[in-house]
Design a protein around this motif. Sequence first.
Motif, PDB file in Angstrom:
ATOM      1  N   THR A   1      -4.034   3.317   2.794  1.00 47.83           N
ATOM      2  CA  THR A   1      -4.527   2.022   3.249  1.00 47.83           C
ATOM      3  C   THR A   1      -3.506   0.935   2.965  1.00 47.83           C
ATOM      4  N   ILE A   2      -3.675  -0.162   3.651  1.00 52.87           N
ATOM      5  CA  ILE A   2      -2.691  -1.231   3.581  1.00 52.87           C
ATOM      6  C   ILE A   2      -3.310  -2.413   2.848  1.00 52.87           C
ATOM      7  N   GLY A   3      -2.508  -3.151   2.150  1.00 48.83           N
ATOM      8  CA  GLY A   3      -3.020  -4.352   1.530  1.00 48.83           C
ATOM      9  C   GLY A   3      -2.453  -4.520   0.147  1.00 48.83           C
ATOM     10  N   THR A   4      -2.611  -5.689  -0.400  1.00 46.00           N
ATOM     11  CA  THR A   4      -2.003  -5.945  -1.694  1.00 46.00           C
ATOM     12  C   THR A   4      -3.049  -6.266  -2.746  1.00 46.00           C
ATOM     13  N   ASN A   5      -4.315  -5.891  -2.456  1.00 44.88           N
ATOM     14  CA  ASN A   5      -5.360  -6.116  -3.431  1.00 44.88           C
ATOM     15  C   ASN A   5      -5.134  -5.198  -4.634  1.00 44.88           C
TER      16      ASN A   5
ATOM     17  N   GLY B   1       5.665   6.129  -4.262  1.00 46.83           N
ATOM     18  CA  GLY B   1       5.050   5.763  -2.979  1.00 46.83           C
ATOM     19  C   GLY B   1       3.543   5.620  -3.077  1.00 46.83           C
ATOM     20  N   GLU B   2       2.947   6.370  -4.003  1.00 47.85           N
ATOM     21  CA  GLU B   2       1.495   6.323  -4.166  1.00 47.85           C
ATOM     22  C   GLU B   2       1.040   5.164  -5.047  1.00 47.85           C
ATOM     23  N   LEU B   3       1.962   4.625  -5.859  1.00 45.65           N
ATOM     24  CA  LEU B   3       1.560   3.596  -6.821  1.00 45.65           C
ATOM     25  C   LEU B   3       1.120   2.306  -6.149  1.00 45.65           C
ATOM     26  N   ASP B   4       1.786   1.955  -5.067  1.00 45.69           N
ATOM     27  CA  ASP B   4       1.481   0.688  -4.403  1.00 45.69           C
ATOM     28  C   ASP B   4       1.869   0.846  -2.933  1.00 45.69           C
TER      29      ASP B   4
ATOM     30  N   PRO C   1       6.571 -10.473 -11.729  1.00 47.45           N
ATOM     31  CA  PRO C   1       6.541  -9.214 -12.474  1.00 47.45           C
ATOM     32  C   PRO C   1       6.906  -8.028 -11.571  1.00 47.45           C
ATOM     33  N   SER C   2       7.335  -6.960 -12.213  1.00 44.72           N
ATOM     34  CA  SER C   2       7.816  -5.807 -11.437  1.00 44.72           C
ATOM     35  C   SER C   2       6.656  -5.170 -10.662  1.00 44.72           C
ATOM     36  N   ILE C   3       6.994  -4.554  -9.524  1.00 42.69           N
ATOM     37  CA  ILE C   3       5.944  -3.927  -8.706  1.00 42.69           C
ATOM     38  C   ILE C   3       5.782  -2.456  -9.094  1.00 42.69           C
ATOM     39  N   ILE C   4       6.874  -1.826  -9.493  1.00 41.20           N
ATOM     40  CA  ILE C   4       6.774  -0.434  -9.971  1.00 41.20           C
ATOM     41  C   ILE C   4       7.516  -0.301 -11.310  1.00 41.20           C
ATOM     42  N   PRO C   5       7.092   0.642 -12.145  1.00 39.73           N
ATOM     43  CA  PRO C   5       7.732   0.776 -13.467  1.00 39.73           C
ATOM     44  C   PRO C   5       9.062   1.508 -13.402  1.00 39.73           C
ATOM     45  N   THR C   6       9.821   1.406 -14.482  1.00 36.68           N
ATOM     46  CA  THR C   6      11.096   2.137 -14.551  1.00 36.68           C
ATOM     47  C   THR C   6      10.801   3.608 -14.825  1.00 36.68           C
TER      48      THR C   6
END
Length: 574
Positions: free
Chosen positions: A42-46, A344-347, A393-398
């Motif tokens: 799904t799409i979105g930034t919620n 790819g699955e995280l966000d 803040p970062s969108i994905i972790p290191t």
Amino acid sequence: MRLSASFGAAMASSLAVCRLHMKGRGSLSKCLQKVDTFLHRTIGTNVVAVQEEREGCKSLYGVQAERQEQAERSVLISCHSRTNEKKFLKYLSRHGDINKYFFYESYGMYAVVEFANREGLVSLLEEAAIPSISHESMVPFKSRLLSLRNLGSADASNQQSGQQCQPQTTIPINELIQRLSREESIEQQITSLTHVYQLTEENSRLRFLVCSLLKDIAAAYFPECTINPFGSSVNGFGKLGCDLDMFLDLDGISGRNAKMPKSGLWLEYQMKRANSERAVTQSLLSVIGDCVDQFGPGCVGVQKILNARCPLVRFAHQPSGFQCDLTANNRVAMKSTELLYLYGELDPRVRHLVFTVRCWARAHGITSSIPGAWITNFSLTVMVLFFLQRRSPSIIPTLDHLRDLAGPGDKSVIEGNDCTFVSDFGKIQLPSNAETLEKLLCEFFEFYATFAFNKMSISIRKGKEQNKPEVAPLHIQNPFETSLNVSKNVNVTQLDRFVALCQESSWLLQQSDTNTPRGGNAGKAPTPWGLATLLMPSQVAGIKGRKKRRREPASERIKSLLESLKNTNQHKKS
Ligand code: CTP
Ligand code: MG
């Protein structure tokens, strides 16, 4: 993995005729929706929705096991384009219940048929006839690639081939530009591009089926082997038409995981020894490559590329239209596939941005299907991930953070490389960052337009620029084999082109005549805008022409960058 120019061209023309006909049975759709875990996110930034969705995510291994099992119950049947679908199904159903079937075109019409259980498949294969031949000789190797024959003539004429076709390859770039120009926001353009380009459910099934057919060949020598797809076929970033990277896995009998009895008598297999693991890989691939070449129905153009850093067998699988690279002992690549899949699955923004950047790069010839000094899709993906780690803040972790979250079962050391990272998506907490895709795309271009490539290296392990350890124009640290540079092949010219295009695209996205929908006259092609403009032929070489355009106040930095670029171009010409 890339193809030679001639091989690539031959396959490209064959792929152009590939069309996928999909026919799922209504009653099956529910079950298929469940299975379809990684193709249609799904799409979105919620952020809350994203977190909930993440907790329900399946690991790549879970998805692979499910797809593999489906593939083992499936057959690939070449049939007449006017095959009477009802009769075809009735005939097949005599052997057992069918879970799913679909048609596609590639050098003729094919059907993929998945039985509900193995008995159905075994019964079908038992009844299949050996082709009678009069002139030619034939290799007596039976596989699950079959041909539908019909002695009657009535069926062939009473059925129109009316199934809805879905292209198995991507739509041409011009068509994509038009489609995107009709969207109402850049956000929508980006998500629409992903939906057009991503692998479909059926294409994914076909990839696993081809691996399973290959496994049947390799199993003649190594019954315990498995053949798994890796790379973009399964990491969530695959575009329709991408190559099929396969990994021959013999770990079960490699001695690597052998458990020694603690006491008493025991027997062990006598096995031949070789000089090195590489030598074993080369000899395995050499033999399997010969089998694929000599016995594999539909496998053509087999090349054994055994002296490469990662030895492989390359061929085209005609019935599917896939360009295939078979490797062995390539477990680190499997790990990086798993890592990319996880990111790819995280966000959802990760996949959207990667698809957009990959498509943009291809449209401008920054990436290519021919091996050379170009940036690869894998490198580009790592660059996008790094950029997303650098947001604040970062969108994905290191990767280091993902390693710190790992449990005991996640521990993985491959050839001395620490490949450990968390597999439980639920353990990963992300800071709340609600940046829009439009902003991220624009910032991506600006980030790399000004990145200190001359001094710094890109590392998703640390999530921070590192000092470059070697003199290479572009240095992207391999996430697991950290002493290696993923983009070692890239030369200065290609890096300069990438930077110039980032500068241009960043500038374009800040112009109001680019970043607002233009509309269009009824019946006429819509005027390209937004992302569509970025996919059009580059203006970098013709910056002078754009001087005539009315410029909005753009960021001073980008303006000066363009100025300097213009001066460099003029300098080169003089
Ligand atoms: N890989 C790697 N290190 C490299 C190149 C590749 O670990 N230097 C791994 C990555 O997991 C990559 C996979 O091998 O995804 C397959 O490589 P390749 O086919 O080049 O890239 P894809 O990601 O499959 O992209 P494409 O769609 O262009 O094939
Ligand atoms: Mg690939």
